[in-house]
Design a protein around this motif. Structure first.
Motif, PDB file in Angstrom:
ATOM      1  N   GLY A   1      25.683  41.755  54.050  1.00 42.14           N
ATOM      2  CA  GLY A   1      26.482  42.678  54.851  1.00 42.14           C
ATOM      3  C   GLY A   1      26.041  42.711  56.301  1.00 42.14           C
ATOM      4  N   LEU A   2      24.719  42.684  56.521  1.00 41.49           N
ATOM      5  CA  LEU A   2      24.203  42.641  57.893  1.00 41.49           C
ATOM      6  C   LEU A   2      24.667  41.378  58.606  1.00 41.49           C
ATOM      7  CD1 LEU A   2      20.510  43.912  57.651  1.00 41.49           C
ATOM      8  CD2 LEU A   2      22.439  45.060  58.743  1.00 41.49           C
ATOM      9  N   GLY A   3      24.584  40.256  57.893  1.00 46.70           N
ATOM     10  CA  GLY A   3      25.007  38.996  58.495  1.00 46.70           C
ATOM     11  C   GLY A   3      26.478  39.018  58.866  1.00 46.70           C
ATOM     12  N   VAL A   4      27.304  39.572  57.984  1.00 48.21           N
ATOM     13  CA  VAL A   4      28.728  39.674  58.271  1.00 48.21           C
ATOM     14  C   VAL A   4      28.971  40.577  59.483  1.00 48.21           C
ATOM     15  CG1 VAL A   4      30.936  40.538  57.381  1.00 48.21           C
ATOM     16  CG2 VAL A   4      29.428  39.204  55.891  1.00 48.21           C
ATOM     17  N   PHE A   5      28.250  41.698  59.534  1.00 53.58           N
ATOM     18  CA  PHE A   5      28.411  42.647  60.645  1.00 53.58           C
ATOM     19  C   PHE A   5      28.045  41.996  61.982  1.00 53.58           C
ATOM     20  CE2 PHE A   5      26.334  45.891  63.357  1.00 53.58           C
ATOM     21  CZ  PHE A   5      27.444  46.678  63.636  1.00 53.58           C
ATOM     22  N   PHE A   6      26.885  41.331  62.008  1.00 49.12           N
ATOM     23  CA  PHE A   6      26.464  40.671  63.249  1.00 49.12           C
ATOM     24  C   PHE A   6      27.409  39.527  63.609  1.00 49.12           C
ATOM     25  CE2 PHE A   6      22.048  42.202  62.032  1.00 49.12           C
ATOM     26  CZ  PHE A   6      22.041  43.203  62.997  1.00 49.12           C
ATOM     27  N   GLY A   7      27.948  38.836  62.604  1.00 50.17           N
ATOM     28  CA  GLY A   7      28.879  37.740  62.866  1.00 50.17           C
ATOM     29  C   GLY A   7      30.171  38.225  63.500  1.00 50.17           C
ATOM     30  N   ILE A   8      30.688  39.353  63.002  1.00 50.92           N
ATOM     31  CA  ILE A   8      31.916  39.911  63.573  1.00 50.92           C
ATOM     32  C   ILE A   8      31.688  40.331  65.022  1.00 50.92           C
ATOM     33  CG2 ILE A   8      33.547  41.827  63.415  1.00 50.92           C
ATOM     34  CD1 ILE A   8      33.193  41.691  60.360  1.00 50.92           C
ATOM     35  N   LEU A   9      30.538  40.988  65.268  1.00 54.67           N
ATOM     36  CA  LEU A   9      30.227  41.389  66.642  1.00 54.67           C
ATOM     37  C   LEU A   9      30.099  40.177  67.551  1.00 54.67           C
ATOM     38  CD1 LEU A   9      27.634  44.288  66.194  1.00 54.67           C
ATOM     39  CD2 LEU A   9      30.072  44.460  66.723  1.00 54.67           C
ATOM     40  N   ALA A  10      29.395  39.138  67.058  1.00 52.64           N
ATOM     41  CA  ALA A  10      29.217  37.927  67.862  1.00 52.64           C
ATOM     42  C   ALA A  10      30.553  37.268  68.157  1.00 52.64           C
ATOM     43  CB  ALA A  10      28.293  36.949  67.137  1.00 52.64           C
ATOM     44  N   GLY A  11      31.462  37.301  67.184  1.00 50.52           N
ATOM     45  CA  GLY A  11      32.775  36.709  67.387  1.00 50.52           C
ATOM     46  C   GLY A  11      33.577  37.432  68.455  1.00 50.52           C
ATOM     47  N   PHE A  12      33.486  38.754  68.493  1.00 51.92           N
ATOM     48  CA  PHE A  12      34.261  39.518  69.472  1.00 51.92           C
ATOM     49  C   PHE A  12      33.631  39.509  70.862  1.00 51.92           C
ATOM     50  CE2 PHE A  12      36.095  42.005  65.748  1.00 51.92           C
ATOM     51  CZ  PHE A  12      37.323  41.352  65.835  1.00 51.92           C
ATOM     52  N   VAL A  13      32.354  39.136  70.950  1.00 50.13           N
ATOM     53  CA  VAL A  13      31.711  39.107  72.270  1.00 50.13           C
ATOM     54  C   VAL A  13      32.244  37.954  73.111  1.00 50.13           C
ATOM     55  CG1 VAL A  13      29.500  38.644  73.421  1.00 50.13           C
ATOM     56  CG2 VAL A  13      29.616  40.340  71.612  1.00 50.13           C
ATOM     57  N   GLU A  14      32.712  36.878  72.448  1.00 49.47           N
ATOM     58  CA  GLU A  14      33.199  35.716  73.218  1.00 49.47           C
ATOM     59  C   GLU A  14      34.395  36.062  74.099  1.00 49.47           C
ATOM     60  OE1 GLU A  14      34.066  31.000  72.498  1.00 49.47           O
ATOM     61  OE2 GLU A  14      32.616  32.120  71.330  1.00 49.47           O
ATOM     62  N   PRO A  15      35.444  36.709  73.566  1.00 50.27           N
ATOM     63  CA  PRO A  15      36.517  37.118  74.490  1.00 50.27           C
ATOM     64  C   PRO A  15      36.036  38.126  75.522  1.00 50.27           C
ATOM     65  CG  PRO A  15      36.912  37.959  72.250  1.00 50.27           C
ATOM     66  CD  PRO A  15      35.815  36.968  72.168  1.00 50.27           C
ATOM     67  N   LEU A  16      35.058  38.950  75.141  1.00 51.66           N
ATOM     68  CA  LEU A  16      34.494  39.890  76.104  1.00 51.66           C
ATOM     69  C   LEU A  16      33.859  39.143  77.270  1.00 51.66           C
ATOM     70  CD1 LEU A  16      33.639  42.774  76.936  1.00 51.66           C
ATOM     71  CD2 LEU A  16      31.572  42.449  75.539  1.00 51.66           C
ATOM     72  N   ALA A  17      33.197  38.024  76.991  1.00 48.85           N
ATOM     73  CA  ALA A  17      32.556  37.239  78.041  1.00 48.85           C
ATOM     74  C   ALA A  17      33.591  36.721  79.035  1.00 48.85           C
ATOM     75  CB  ALA A  17      31.782  36.079  77.422  1.00 48.85           C
ATOM     76  N   ILE A  18      34.766  36.319  78.537  1.00 51.02           N
ATOM     77  CA  ILE A  18      35.827  35.824  79.431  1.00 51.02           C
ATOM     78  C   ILE A  18      36.324  36.947  80.332  1.00 51.02           C
ATOM     79  CG2 ILE A  18      38.156  34.868  79.481  1.00 51.02           C
ATOM     80  CD1 ILE A  18      37.522  33.484  76.823  1.00 51.02           C
ATOM     81  N   VAL A  19      36.527  38.125  79.741  1.00 52.57           N
ATOM     82  CA  VAL A  19      37.006  39.278  80.515  1.00 52.57           C
ATOM     83  C   VAL A  19      35.988  39.660  81.585  1.00 52.57           C
ATOM     84  CG1 VAL A  19      37.584  41.732  80.383  1.00 52.57           C
ATOM     85  CG2 VAL A  19      38.451  40.154  78.658  1.00 52.57           C
ATOM     86  N   VAL A  20      34.698  39.690  81.193  1.00 52.02           N
ATOM     87  CA  VAL A  20      33.646  40.082  82.139  1.00 52.02           C
ATOM     88  C   VAL A  20      33.557  39.074  83.278  1.00 52.02           C
ATOM     89  CG1 VAL A  20      31.150  40.337  82.408  1.00 52.02           C
ATOM     90  CG2 VAL A  20      32.308  41.406  80.472  1.00 52.02           C
ATOM     91  N   ALA A  21      33.566  37.764  82.953  1.00 50.31           N
ATOM     92  CA  ALA A  21      33.465  36.744  83.998  1.00 50.31           C
ATOM     93  C   ALA A  21      34.638  36.837  84.974  1.00 50.31           C
ATOM     94  CB  ALA A  21      33.408  35.353  83.360  1.00 50.31           C
ATOM     95  N   THR A  22      35.841  37.045  84.409  1.00 51.46           N
ATOM     96  CA  THR A  22      37.025  37.169  85.279  1.00 51.46           C
ATOM     97  C   THR A  22      36.941  38.432  86.135  1.00 51.46           C
ATOM     98  OG1 THR A  22      38.332  36.053  83.578  1.00 51.46           O
ATOM     99  CG2 THR A  22      39.540  37.218  85.292  1.00 51.46           C
ATOM    100  N   GLY A  23      36.536  39.542  85.537  1.00 50.51           N
ATOM    101  CA  GLY A  23      36.432  40.802  86.279  1.00 50.51           C
ATOM    102  C   GLY A  23      35.397  40.735  87.378  1.00 50.51           C
ATOM    103  N   VAL A  24      34.248  40.116  87.108  1.00 46.23           N
ATOM    104  CA  VAL A  24      33.203  39.980  88.139  1.00 46.23           C
ATOM    105  C   VAL A  24      33.722  39.140  89.295  1.00 46.23           C
ATOM    106  CG1 VAL A  24      30.958  38.932  88.609  1.00 46.23           C
ATOM    107  CG2 VAL A  24      31.281  40.332  86.561  1.00 46.23           C
ATOM    108  N   PHE A  25      34.414  38.050  88.961  1.00 47.92           N
ATOM    109  CA  PHE A  25      34.984  37.190  90.010  1.00 47.92           C
ATOM    110  C   PHE A  25      35.942  37.986  90.896  1.00 47.92           C
ATOM    111  CE2 PHE A  25      38.355  34.460  91.583  1.00 47.92           C
ATOM    112  CZ  PHE A  25      37.651  33.436  92.195  1.00 47.92           C
ATOM    113  N   GLN A  26      36.819  38.779  90.272  1.00 47.34           N
ATOM    114  CA  GLN A  26      37.798  39.549  91.047  1.00 47.34           C
ATOM    115  C   GLN A  26      37.134  40.626  91.891  1.00 47.34           C
ATOM    116  OE1 GLN A  26      40.256  40.530  87.569  1.00 47.34           O
ATOM    117  NE2 GLN A  26      41.991  39.536  88.589  1.00 47.34           N
ATOM    118  N   LEU A  27      36.135  41.316  91.311  1.00 51.36           N
ATOM    119  CA  LEU A  27      35.456  42.386  92.059  1.00 51.36           C
ATOM    120  C   LEU A  27      34.720  41.839  93.281  1.00 51.36           C
ATOM    121  CD1 LEU A  27      33.990  44.691  89.276  1.00 51.36           C
ATOM    122  CD2 LEU A  27      35.564  45.374  91.090  1.00 51.36           C
TER     123      LEU A  27
END
Length: 613
Positions: free
Chosen positions: A20-46
């Motif tokens: 269960g821990l592995g699944v939980f961390f895997g889901i979080l890791a999976g959702f961080v990737e789109p977050l990285a794109i949003v953050v990189a784009t937002g930093v560039f714009q700011l």
């Protein structure tokens, strides 16, 4: 595949918390990737277009539930930084810029940490689950009858126990990581795309259904090749096992090149099948990337045909980055399907072996057995190996403490009779009783605990002399072990060894002579102190001098025990209480040596043939 998953669920169930821990961390890791794109784009714009955006617009790329998780102080700080950068030279706010830029490696570090925890937990579960399966398989094999081992190749059993479960473990270790994290990444990226640009997303993924076709085609090819490769690996193990165990014959007959040619041929087949699997795994990847690039090209073509409408470059960068980020998880999932098919092929062989039933069933309500002072009776016993009948209507009564010698030509059924007494096999007809109790009604462990065996092919293990003797009675004291060795006339040569009783004797006792190995086997029987003793040509392979020494030890061992002695050398059985002569599976004569000589039948002819000058 459903059956394969059903087999895996009980394996991982004991480790469900870590899973269960592995699944939980895997889901979080999976959702961080789109977050990285949003953050990189937002930093560039700011940093580079602060006057054209606001803090709220930077976070607009996130889904509503994710935006609500952003603390208010972060929004306030971003608003302050945006206003400061919009109203002055960027170099005058270098501290704020450094903090903004550091968000990118921070998010990537977070992604890496979650990915590590996901991989560590799931690999922890997979290695333990497969190890449990391997132990369970080995335990099951040990419970099967002698008939199973007689018709099954040793190399194949080794391959299924080690290689098939190893393949299963390696694939599951990688697959469990992929099957959790990559779908989460894909879902997050698709959700981001649909949120930012639903129309363009629909255009870009219009070609995706075409990608399913090569995955299905190559998946089927990979499964067939994986099944064949597991069989070829079993053949390779068989060649090695025979070569290592029969190395003396190989060297004596100069068969090194022949055996090497067999190994090379088997290895070549494995290589060919392995490369087929590689092709089935790797080919869908480039096809998926090509389909994805076609989708991007369609987006560009659509934008050109749409005219000179204003484009939100922030949204476009997010969409472009998300689409290219989707290639890796899609490609990994395509490989995953092939890997799972390969694991399924390996697991089929393992679970097929686990489903094999023993031909020697344990009684539901076992009866107690007291072999000491009990008669052993064979009542109309018949037994066949397949269609070949080797024991025919044998009826025999052996009184407590008697020495019974079984004689006859090779293949007359002597050893089979003792194997039936040990319940290595069950007779197809008739019964065997000890003290009036049918041995099929007794637990096999209790039955065999009351029978000691010394055979021609002495089986010793690559362990110390002490431990080899103690196998007769696990937990025996040092004094008991030494006393047993003395009874077997083995103590003298043992103390002359470099480490005495702690000397490791090598595989099958290779560091000892034939007579020494046999005396250790006798010591093992002595320490067991069983009321029934089976001697299966125990001195047949020894030279005359050593044979006399070992026979004297056996004579001491037989005192007070019901003994079944199989011997080709009649000199060792002249004093037997009862000699049973067998021919083609039947008992044709019984009596003492003198009685049978006077009878002038089969025994007299065998005796005369052996002792004629």
């Amino acid at each position: 595949m459903i059956q394969f998953i059903k087999h895996l669920i009980p394996l991982v169930k004991p480790y469900r918390f870590r899973l269960g821990l592995g699944v939980f961390f895997g889901i979080l890791a999976g959702f961080v990737e789109p977050l990285a794109i949003v953050v990189a784009t937002g930093v560039f714009q700011l940093i580079f277009t602060p006057e054209a955006i606001s803090a709220e617009s930077v976070l607009k790329g996130l889904p509503p539930f994710a935006r609500e998780l952003v603390p208010q102080f972060v929004l306030d700080w971003l608003t302050t930084v945006q206003k400061a950068l919009a109203g002055s030279d960027i170099r005058t706010n270098l501290g704020a810029v450094i903090i903004l830029v550091s968000l990118i490696p921070f998010v990537m570090f977070l992604r890496g940490l979650l990915g590590y925890l996901n991989s560590y937990c799931l690999q922890w579960v997979s290695i333990r689950a497969v190890t449990d399966l391997r132990v369970r398989l080995f335990e099951h094999l040990m419970s099967l009858s002698s008939g199973f081992f007689a018709k099954t190749n040793t190399g194949e059993l080794m391959s299924r126990t080690m290689m098939d479960t190893g393949t299963l473990q390696n694939i599951i270790s990688n697959a469990t990581v992929t099957i959790i994290k990559d779908p989460a990444t894909l879902i997050g990226l698709v959700a981001l795309l649909l949120w930012k640009a639903p129309g363009l997303t629909a255009i870009s993924i219009i070609v995706m259904p075409l990608c399913v076709i090569p995955i299905i085609i190559y998946g089927r090819k990979g499964r067939r090749s994986a099944r064949k490769m597991q069989n070829e690996l079993a053949g390779l193990s068989s060649v090695m096992t025979e070569a290592f165990t029969g190395f003396r014959i190989i060297k004596a007959y100069n068969l090194e090149r022949t055996v090497t040619a067999q190994f090379r041929s088997a290895s070549s087949k494995v290589v060919g099948l392995f490369m087929r699997i590689v092709r089935s795994i790797e080919t869908p990847g480039p096809l998926l990337e090509t389909c994805g690039s076609v989708g991007v090209a369609l987006v560009f073509l659509y934008l050109v045909l749409r005219g000179n409408k204003q484009i939100d470059y922030g949204d476009f960068i997010i969409m472009l980055g998300s689409m290219y980020s989707m290639y890796r998880p899609i490609k990994q999932l395509a490989r995953l399907q092939n890997n799972l098919l390969q694991a399924q092929a390996a697991s089929e062989r393992v679970f097929e072996l686990l489903a094999t039933q023993s031909s020697i069933p344990e009684p539901a309500n076992p009866r107690p057995l007291q072999a000491a002072g009990a008669e052993v009776t064979f009542e109309h016993v018949e037994f066949a190996y397949g269609e070949k009948t080797v024991v025919r209507d044998v009826t025999l009564t052996v009184k407590p403490g008697q020495l019974v010698a079984l004689v006859g030509h090779s293949g007359s059924g002597k050893t089979t009779l003792t194997n039936l007494l040990l319940r290595f096999y069950d007779p197809q007809k008739g019964s065997i009783r000890i003290g009036g109790v049918d041995i099929r009604d007794v637990a096999t462990s209790e039955l065999r605990s009351q029978i000691a065996v010394v055979i021609q092919e002495t089986i010793l293990f690559n362990d110390t002399i002490r431990n080899n003797i103690a196998l007769g009675r696990p937990g025996a004291s040092e004094a008991d072990i030494i006393e047993a060795a003395k009874h077997a006339h083995a103590h003298e040569f043992i103390v002359e060894q470099p480490d005495g009783y702690n000397t490791v004797i090598g595989e099958k006792g290779v560091n000892l002579s034939g007579g020494q190995r046999q005396r250790l086997a006798i010591a093992r029987a002595v320490i067991k102190d069983a009321p029934i003793l089976i001697l299966d040509e125990a001195t047949n392979a020894l030279d005359p001098q050593i044979e006399r020494e070992v026979q004297a030890v056996l004579d001491e061992l037989m005192v007070g025990r019901t003994t079944f002695c199989i011997a080709h050398r009649f000199s060792t059985i002249l004093h037997a209480d009862l000699i049973v002569v067998m021919d083609q599976g039947r008992i044709v004569e019984t009596g003492t040596h003198d009685e049978l000589i006077k009878l002038g039948g089969v025994y007299q002819k065998l005796y005369a043939l052996q002792f004629k000058t």
